[in-house]
Enzyme design. Structure first.
Site, PDB file in Angstrom:
ATOM      1  N   SER A  24     -11.981  80.047  57.373  1.00 34.41           N
ATOM      2  CA  SER A  24     -11.336  79.480  56.182  1.00 34.41           C
ATOM      3  C   SER A  24      -9.947  80.087  55.954  1.00 34.41           C
ATOM      4  CB  SER A  24     -12.198  79.740  54.935  1.00 34.41           C
ATOM      5  OG  SER A  24     -12.298  81.138  54.714  1.00 34.41           O
ATOM      6  N   HIS A  57     -13.397  78.193  50.969  1.00 28.78           N
ATOM      7  CA  HIS A  57     -14.002  79.218  51.826  1.00 28.78           C
ATOM      8  C   HIS A  57     -15.468  78.880  52.086  1.00 28.78           C
ATOM      9  CE1 HIS A  57     -15.196  83.221  53.209  1.00 28.78           C
ATOM     10  NE2 HIS A  57     -16.115  83.244  52.277  1.00 28.78           N
ATOM     11  N   HIS A  60     -18.492  78.919  55.353  1.00 28.97           N
ATOM     12  CA  HIS A  60     -19.925  79.253  55.353  1.00 28.97           C
ATOM     13  C   HIS A  60     -20.846  78.064  55.653  1.00 28.97           C
ATOM     14  CE1 HIS A  60     -19.767  83.424  54.124  1.00 28.97           C
ATOM     15  NE2 HIS A  60     -18.939  83.140  53.144  1.00 28.97           N
ATOM     16  N   GLU A 105     -19.029  87.020  57.558  1.00 27.51           N
ATOM     17  CA  GLU A 105     -17.647  86.857  57.080  1.00 27.51           C
ATOM     18  C   GLU A 105     -16.627  86.883  58.210  1.00 27.51           C
ATOM     19  OE1 GLU A 105     -18.378  85.697  53.625  1.00 27.51           O
ATOM     20  OE2 GLU A 105     -16.297  85.841  54.208  1.00 27.51           O
TER      21      GLU A 105
HETATM   22  C1  LIG Z   1     -21.728  90.801  50.293  1.00 26.17           C
HETATM   23  C2  LIG Z   1     -20.905  89.901  49.417  1.00 26.17           C
HETATM   24  C3  LIG Z   1     -21.271  89.748  48.075  1.00 26.17           C
HETATM   25  C4  LIG Z   1     -20.514  88.872  47.280  1.00 26.17           C
HETATM   26  N1  LIG Z   1     -19.442  88.198  47.762  1.00 26.17           N
HETATM   27  C5  LIG Z   1     -19.094  88.384  49.051  1.00 26.17           C
HETATM   28  N2  LIG Z   1     -17.943  87.703  49.491  1.00 26.17           N
HETATM   29  C6  LIG Z   1     -18.034  86.567  50.283  1.00 26.17           C
HETATM   30  S1  LIG Z   1     -19.530  85.857  50.713  1.00 26.17           S
HETATM   31  N3  LIG Z   1     -16.973  85.950  50.759  1.00 26.17           N
HETATM   32  C7  LIG Z   1     -15.753  86.446  50.452  1.00 26.17           C
HETATM   33  S2  LIG Z   1     -14.258  85.821  50.970  1.00 26.17           S
HETATM   34  C8  LIG Z   1     -13.341  87.018  50.177  1.00 26.17           C
HETATM   35  C9  LIG Z   1     -11.822  87.027  50.260  1.00 26.17           C
HETATM   36  C10 LIG Z   1     -14.169  87.910  49.506  1.00 26.17           C
HETATM   37  C11 LIG Z   1     -13.634  89.079  48.712  1.00 26.17           C
HETATM   38  C12 LIG Z   1     -15.570  87.580  49.668  1.00 26.17           C
HETATM   39  C13 LIG Z   1     -16.719  88.216  49.154  1.00 26.17           C
HETATM   40  O1  LIG Z   1     -16.674  89.235  48.405  1.00 26.17           O
HETATM   41  C14 LIG Z   1     -19.799  89.217  49.918  1.00 26.17           C
HETATM   42 FE   LIG Z   2     -17.778  84.556  52.143  1.00 26.12          FE
END
Ligand SMILES: Cc1ccnc(-n2c(S)nc3sc(C)c(C)c3c2=O)c1
Ligand SMILES: [Fe+3]
Length: 324
Positions: free
Chosen positions: A246, A182, A187, A227
């Site tokens: 992703s 991912h 990102h 996201e």
């Molecule tokens: C704001 C914040 C804080 C920490 N992590 C996130 N964050 C990010 S960057 N990518 C993903 S992909 C996915 C399936 C989840 C659940 C998730 C996620 O939780 C977002």
């Molecule tokens: Fe993410």
């Protein structure tokens, strides 16, 4: 403009703590919500002791990380590299028709400079150094789920907290949580783009010292952009959100015409509920990253924070501006 912090100025008592210089990000390590080895019952690796031990091993390495260190090299196993290869090969077939032009522009550079390819998982340290050269963004290995506050605060310093473990090999095209596929396919390519880097940092700056309610608003804006963001490019719409880029299924779905598409307006987005276990019913379309950044900056002035901030890139620190 008056820089607070000189001559005894102090912030209101009720201001939540926030990092003032890069090294303050080290304090997040002790606060991580869980060390990432407690997997939900429905997690594909929940019943696989070898996988759980591997997760614990990788997150333990991340726990030793301190600002300024190179990111520890992970010796990925044959099986982990094969899982990555399956995801890489599947997703790269869709990028030409579904990914935004910024993603498509930088991807060959990642192949050249960071060994992006189906054979092996790229190392975060090599990717972080590449990003530093492109936009000043760097990666930090994270050992579990950070709070939205800490995660967004990191963006104010152009720091992206990245996982280093990979999803379970049994379901290569599914993950209930962020994993290294991912981060690297979703990102990283966008953080190499200057306008997207500016946009992401804008959200981070707005999150410094924000109230809990405003953190939730900013996290929702993050969700529908970084996201799950979609952008207009000429007469086409393309995906720029990492969660779309992703996920093979959702990348196809988001541009299929099935979901509702709305213009990106931060005040409306901030109030939008979102499911994180199935595809989004609604996506928001940004005209450009510059336009989205200006809208977020304007939205940030409406938050109930009694001061504003500025990032000093020379000292890698935050300056508090008493806008009185
Ligand atoms: C704001 C914040 C804080 C920490 N992590 C996130 N964050 C990010 S960057 N990518 C993903 S992909 C996915 C399936 C989840 C659940 C998730 C996620 O939780 C977002
Ligand atoms: Fe993410």
């Amino acid at each position: 403009v008056h820089i607070v912090g000189t001559a005894g100025d102090t912030l209101p008592e009720s201001t939540p703590w926030f990092p003032r210089k890069m090294v303050d990000l080290d304090t997040f390590a002790d606060k991580v919500l869980e060390m990432g080895e407690e997997l939900d019952a429905d997690h594909p690796g929940a019943k696989d002791p070898v996988y759980r031990a591997r997760r614990a091993e990788i997150t333990k390495i991340a726990k030793t990380y301190k600002t300024g260190m190179p990111i520890p090299h992970i010796e990925y196993t044959k099986e982990e590299n094969e899982t990555w290869g399956a995801v890489f090969n599947k997703l790269t077939t869709m990028f030409p028709s579904h990914a935004c032009r910024e993603h498509q522009y930088v991807f060959p550079l990642l192949v050249q400079n960071c060994h992006y390819g189906p054979e092996a998982i790229p190392q975060l340290d090599s990717v972080s150094r590449f990003l530093k050269d492109c936009t000043g963004f760097t990666l930090r290995p994270v050992m579990g789920l950070l709070t939205s506050r800490d995660f967004l605060n990191g963006l104010a310093f152009r720091v992206f907290h990245s996982t280093q473990y990979i999803r379970h090999h049994s379901r290569p095209l599914y993950t209930p949580e962020p994993d290294v596929c991912h981060e690297l396919l979703g990102h990283v390519p966008l953080f190499a783009n200057p306008d997207f880097a500016d946009f992401s940092q804008e959200i981070g700056l707005a999150s410094l010292g924000a109230s809990d309610e405003d953190i939730e608003r900013l996290a929702t804006i993050y969700w529908f952009t970084v996201e799950f963001g979609i952008c207009r490019q000429g007469d086409k719409i393309r995906a720029y959100g990492a969660g779309l880029l992703s996920s093979f299924g959702e990348l196809e779905y988001c541009l299929s015409g099935k979901p509702e598409l709305r213009p990106f307006e931060p005040a409306k987005v901030a109030a939008q509920k979102y499911p994180i276990t199935e595809y989004q019913p609604v996506y928001f379309v940004a005209e450009s990253f510059k336009d989205a950044q200006m809208r977020v900056r304007e939205f940030a002035t409406s938050l109930d924070r009694p001061f504003s901030v500025r990032y000093n890139a020379y000292t890698e620190s935050i300056e508090i501006l008493d806008s009185k």
